[in-house]
Design a protein around this motif. Structure first.
Motif, PDB file in Angstrom:
ATOM      1  N   ARG A 480      18.388 -29.450  24.600  1.00 50.60           N
ATOM      2  CA  ARG A 480      19.630 -29.014  25.240  1.00 50.60           C
ATOM      3  C   ARG A 480      19.913 -29.772  26.535  1.00 50.60           C
ATOM      4  NH1 ARG A 480      19.248 -22.415  24.531  1.00 50.60           N
ATOM      5  NH2 ARG A 480      20.367 -22.311  22.545  1.00 50.60           N
ATOM      6  N   ARG A 481      18.991 -30.666  26.943  1.00 48.92           N
ATOM      7  CA  ARG A 481      19.184 -31.457  28.174  1.00 48.92           C
ATOM      8  C   ARG A 481      19.016 -32.942  27.861  1.00 48.92           C
ATOM      9  NH1 ARG A 481      14.484 -29.049  31.494  1.00 48.92           N
ATOM     10  NH2 ARG A 481      15.287 -30.350  33.151  1.00 48.92           N
ATOM     11  N   PRO A 482      19.841 -33.479  26.966  1.00 52.54           N
ATOM     12  CA  PRO A 482      19.598 -34.856  26.491  1.00 52.54           C
ATOM     13  C   PRO A 482      19.754 -35.934  27.547  1.00 52.54           C
ATOM     14  CG  PRO A 482      21.688 -34.015  25.632  1.00 52.54           C
ATOM     15  CD  PRO A 482      21.015 -32.863  26.307  1.00 52.54           C
ATOM     16  N   TRP A 483      20.526 -35.674  28.600  1.00 52.79           N
ATOM     17  CA  TRP A 483      20.827 -36.747  29.562  1.00 52.79           C
ATOM     18  C   TRP A 483      19.945 -36.666  30.793  1.00 52.79           C
ATOM     19  CZ3 TRP A 483      24.000 -38.816  26.263  1.00 52.79           C
ATOM     20  CH2 TRP A 483      24.876 -38.020  25.529  1.00 52.79           C
ATOM     21  N   ASP A 484      19.134 -35.635  30.881  1.00 52.88           N
ATOM     22  CA  ASP A 484      18.451 -35.279  32.122  1.00 52.88           C
ATOM     23  C   ASP A 484      17.269 -36.217  32.410  1.00 52.88           C
ATOM     24  OD1 ASP A 484      17.233 -33.879  34.221  1.00 52.88           O
ATOM     25  OD2 ASP A 484      17.897 -31.955  33.381  1.00 52.88           O
ATOM     26  N   ASP A 485      17.168 -36.681  33.665  1.00 51.52           N
ATOM     27  CA  ASP A 485      16.061 -37.570  34.056  1.00 51.52           C
ATOM     28  C   ASP A 485      14.833 -36.802  34.541  1.00 51.52           C
ATOM     29  OD1 ASP A 485      16.338 -40.317  33.574  1.00 51.52           O
ATOM     30  OD2 ASP A 485      17.999 -40.408  35.013  1.00 51.52           O
ATOM     31  N   ASP A 486      14.841 -35.491  34.437  1.00 50.29           N
ATOM     32  CA  ASP A 486      13.718 -34.658  34.854  1.00 50.29           C
ATOM     33  C   ASP A 486      12.398 -35.201  34.274  1.00 50.29           C
ATOM     34  OD1 ASP A 486      11.854 -32.705  35.322  1.00 50.29           O
ATOM     35  OD2 ASP A 486      13.093 -31.038  34.578  1.00 50.29           O
ATOM     36  N   PRO A 487      11.420 -35.552  35.139  1.00 53.62           N
ATOM     37  CA  PRO A 487      10.154 -36.078  34.626  1.00 53.62           C
ATOM     38  C   PRO A 487       9.453 -35.101  33.674  1.00 53.62           C
ATOM     39  CG  PRO A 487      10.260 -36.250  37.037  1.00 53.62           C
ATOM     40  CD  PRO A 487      11.476 -35.490  36.611  1.00 53.62           C
ATOM     41  N   ALA A 488       9.728 -33.805  33.825  1.00 53.40           N
ATOM     42  CA  ALA A 488       9.086 -32.816  32.946  1.00 53.40           C
ATOM     43  C   ALA A 488       9.495 -33.012  31.483  1.00 53.40           C
ATOM     44  CB  ALA A 488       9.445 -31.399  33.400  1.00 53.40           C
ATOM     45  N   LEU A 489      10.600 -33.727  31.256  1.00 56.57           N
ATOM     46  CA  LEU A 489      11.054 -33.945  29.878  1.00 56.57           C
ATOM     47  C   LEU A 489      10.383 -35.160  29.230  1.00 56.57           C
ATOM     48  CD1 LEU A 489      14.893 -33.258  30.260  1.00 56.57           C
ATOM     49  CD2 LEU A 489      13.223 -31.834  29.067  1.00 56.57           C
ATOM     50  N   GLN A 490       9.594 -35.891  30.006  1.00 62.78           N
ATOM     51  CA  GLN A 490       9.010 -37.144  29.505  1.00 62.78           C
ATOM     52  C   GLN A 490       8.327 -36.994  28.133  1.00 62.78           C
ATOM     53  OE1 GLN A 490       5.970 -38.755  29.030  1.00 62.78           O
ATOM     54  NE2 GLN A 490       6.972 -40.771  28.791  1.00 62.78           N
ATOM     55  N   PRO A 491       7.518 -35.923  27.918  1.00 59.67           N
ATOM     56  CA  PRO A 491       6.849 -35.819  26.604  1.00 59.67           C
ATOM     57  C   PRO A 491       7.826 -35.790  25.424  1.00 59.67           C
ATOM     58  CG  PRO A 491       5.973 -34.184  28.149  1.00 59.67           C
ATOM     59  CD  PRO A 491       7.143 -34.832  28.826  1.00 59.67           C
ATOM     60  N   TRP A 492       9.078 -35.395  25.667  1.00 59.92           N
ATOM     61  CA  TRP A 492      10.050 -35.284  24.577  1.00 59.92           C
ATOM     62  C   TRP A 492      10.759 -36.610  24.303  1.00 59.92           C
ATOM     63  CZ3 TRP A 492       8.957 -31.012  22.300  1.00 59.92           C
ATOM     64  CH2 TRP A 492       8.467 -29.946  23.051  1.00 59.92           C
ATOM     65  N   THR A 493      10.400 -37.648  25.042  1.00 56.81           N
ATOM     66  CA  THR A 493      11.058 -38.940  24.863  1.00 56.81           C
ATOM     67  C   THR A 493      10.193 -39.910  24.055  1.00 56.81           C
ATOM     68  OG1 THR A 493      10.105 -39.924  26.855  1.00 56.81           O
ATOM     69  CG2 THR A 493      12.145 -38.670  27.139  1.00 56.81           C
ATOM     70  N   VAL A 494       9.020 -39.467  23.671  1.00 56.58           N
ATOM     71  CA  VAL A 494       8.047 -40.382  23.072  1.00 56.58           C
ATOM     72  C   VAL A 494       8.288 -40.516  21.571  1.00 56.58           C
ATOM     73  CG1 VAL A 494       5.588 -40.806  22.731  1.00 56.58           C
ATOM     74  CG2 VAL A 494       6.378 -39.625  24.795  1.00 56.58           C
TER      75      VAL A 494
END
Ligand code: AMP
Ligand code: MG
Length: 510
Positions: A480-494
């Motif tokens: 739900r936060r596709p554009w967010d640069d929040d470092p906490a989202l890093q695992p979801w970018t792999v």
């Protein structure tokens, strides 16, 4: 304490225009009773948008509604009839074999939505099927719908997924579930095919008028409204499929019964997102010929629109030859319409301004620039999502992210030089840091978080095998936060390891 639905006002204010207006396109049919309703996921955000009482529905009483055991006041459940071309072969009667439309609601912004249950038992359209759905595929539809919505792509969404306490027999025994689907409508190309195949021109006109009323009310008084309806649907599909292509989405089963008149993405079965860029990518276990491969989607979109056009011919012009000519002329313009929607999205991703005036030379050059970027990704098997996102960093001269994707870091050099030259031809806004502004705009066009296939599978496995919903909740929060640069989202970018992607298969979940 959740409030008690029995004493609360009706949870939905139904206004059922489809059953009221169209005779012969559905069968009154109740959802099946199930042994043990349990809310696996309730979509608070969507409930609030729809003006529903979220706290009243997020309850045991809500679970009973969403599993099909309690009919909310005002519901008039029906199984809808439709036909469809499945993998190119025509079935004159498909219909809701495991779904019922409960009714329609109008949200606080005046938008009308269908509320339907999927997985709610056998209907007169079930053919050999059991009418049921399993937890995994219904949660997949929930996840992808939320992701697409957050990405700004028109889509149906899940209001809830309820476990039924039943066992559903597929290759293995699976837990049963029902999904509550919210859709701008369930009018499909296949709905028109159902009526056209019966040669019922009166019902065809009623259906077309109903569709216009619901999706294109501005056309109601247009003397040429049926051709204009085709144009409007074609327009929406060009925009939709261009968005799919730009985000790397593969629908997987673009049968004509899975293409809406509203322009929403519908029926998330064997869908998946691209990892490494390759137009030939197919994940669906049943798509042996690659008919619905990523790169074929625009062509299939046009093929499906042509089937819709055939249905509408008797309404477009009483003279059949003239009707064919007019529909053909219209659809001949579709590839260009699609290409221009695609280019619009690509320009945003490349950090280029949309031209203020038509400029064929510039269109051609920018189309080539985007195509050459894609062939670079194809040749070097680069992750599609990371590539676009790292290009935003490159706009401010930071090449670290982009270089980390290429084994040969010199590979993108020539293309990058061309891109920089092209960027320099866009006159910068007065004041401010042009490169920084460009990078920010690019980050609003190229998502950082998409539902990664391996992460979707892991969340579905935890939910279906262990009854553990926590990973699913974390995944939904992330997509739900596709554009967010929040470092906490890093695992979801792999990305998945390439060997996982190479073996990845998706299933229709029937
Ligand atoms: P789908 O692949 O979900 O678009 O479904 C294609 C057709 O098959 C539709 O008519 C569905 O209603 C029907 N169908 C899919 N799964 C089942 C099932 N388990 N039981 C009955 N009908 C089904
Ligand atoms: Mg379908």
């Amino acid at each position: 304490m959740p409030s008690d639905l029995a004493s609360a006002p009706a949870p939905f204010r139904f206004d059922n225009s489809f059953v009221r207006t169209l005779d012969g396109l559905c069968v009154a049919w109740p959802p099946a009773q199930v042994p043990s309703p349990q809310l696996l996921f309730f979509n608070d955000a969507l409930a609030v948008e729809l003006g529903l009482d979220a706290s009243a529905l997020d309850s045991a009483a809500g679970a009973s509604i969403f599993a099909g055991n309690t009919l909310p006041a005002g519901a008039a459940p029906v199984a809808q009839a439709y036909a469809g071309h499945q993998f190119g072969g025509f079935s004159p009667q498909l219909g809701d074999g495991r779904a019922v439309l409960l009714g329609e609601i109008v949200d606080p912004r005046g938008r009308r939505f269908d509320i339907a249950l999927k997985g709610s038992g056998r209907t007169p359209f079930s053919r050999g099927g059991d009418g049921k759905a399993a937890v995994g595929p219904m949660l997949r539809e929930l996840i992808i719908g939320e992701a697409m919505h957050a990405l700004g792509i028109p889509t149906t969404r899940a209001l809830a997924v309820a476990g039924t306490g039943e066992v559903v027999l597929r290759e293995h025994k699976l837990r049963g579930a029902v999904l509550t689907r919210v859709a701008a409508s369930h009018l499909r190309v296949g709905t028109f095919q159902y009526v056209a195949a019966r040669g019922d021109n009166e019902l065809l006109r009623a259906l077309a008028d109903y569709t216009i009323d619901r999706h294109d009310p501005a056309l109601a008084a247009d003397p040429d409204r049926y051709l204009q309806l085709l144009a409007a649907v074609a327009n929406r599909q060009a925009a939709l499929i261009a968005q799919w292509m730009n985000v790397g989405f593969i629908h997987g089963v673009m049968n004509t019964d899975n293409m809406t008149l509203s322009g929403e993405t519908i029926d998330y079965g064997p869908c998946a997102f691209l990892e490494a860029y390759d137009p030939a990518t197919v994940f669906s276990s049943i798509d042996h010929q690659g008919r619905y491969a990523y790169g074929n989607q625009p062509q299939i979109g046009l093929w499906n629109l042509t089937r819709l056009a055939e249905c509408l011919l008797p309404l477009i012009d009483p003279d059949l030859d003239r009707a064919v000519q007019r529909a053909t002329d219209l659809l001949n313009g579709w590839p260009e319409q699609y290409r221009s929607a695609l280019l619009r999205g690509q320009r945003a991703r490349l950090g280029l301004r949309q031209p203020e005036h038509p400029d064929a030379d510039r269109d051609e050059a920018d189309t080539a620039l985007a195509a050459d970027w894609l062939s670079l990704l194809h040749t070097h098997r680069i992750d599609y999502t990371l590539a676009w996102r790292s290009l935003a960093d490159a706009a401010t001269g930071n090449l670290a992210a982009l270089n980390s994707l290429f084994a040969d870091t010199d590979a993108p050099g020539a293309w990058l030089a061309r891109w920089r030259n092209r960027c320099a031809t866009d006159v910068p806004e007065a004041g401010g840091d042009a490169a920084h502004a460009r990078a920010q705009a690019m980050r609003r066009a190229s998502p950082r978080v998409i539902p990664r296939n391996h992460q979707v599978e892991a969340a579905l496995r935890a939910a279906s095998d262990d009854g553990d919903i926590a990973p699913l909740r974390r995944l939904i929060d992330a997509v739900r936060r596709p554009w967010d640069d929040d470092p906490a989202l890093q695992p979801w970018t792999v990305p998945a390891p390439p060997e996982v992607t190479a073996a990845y298969q998706t299933f229709c979940g029937t």
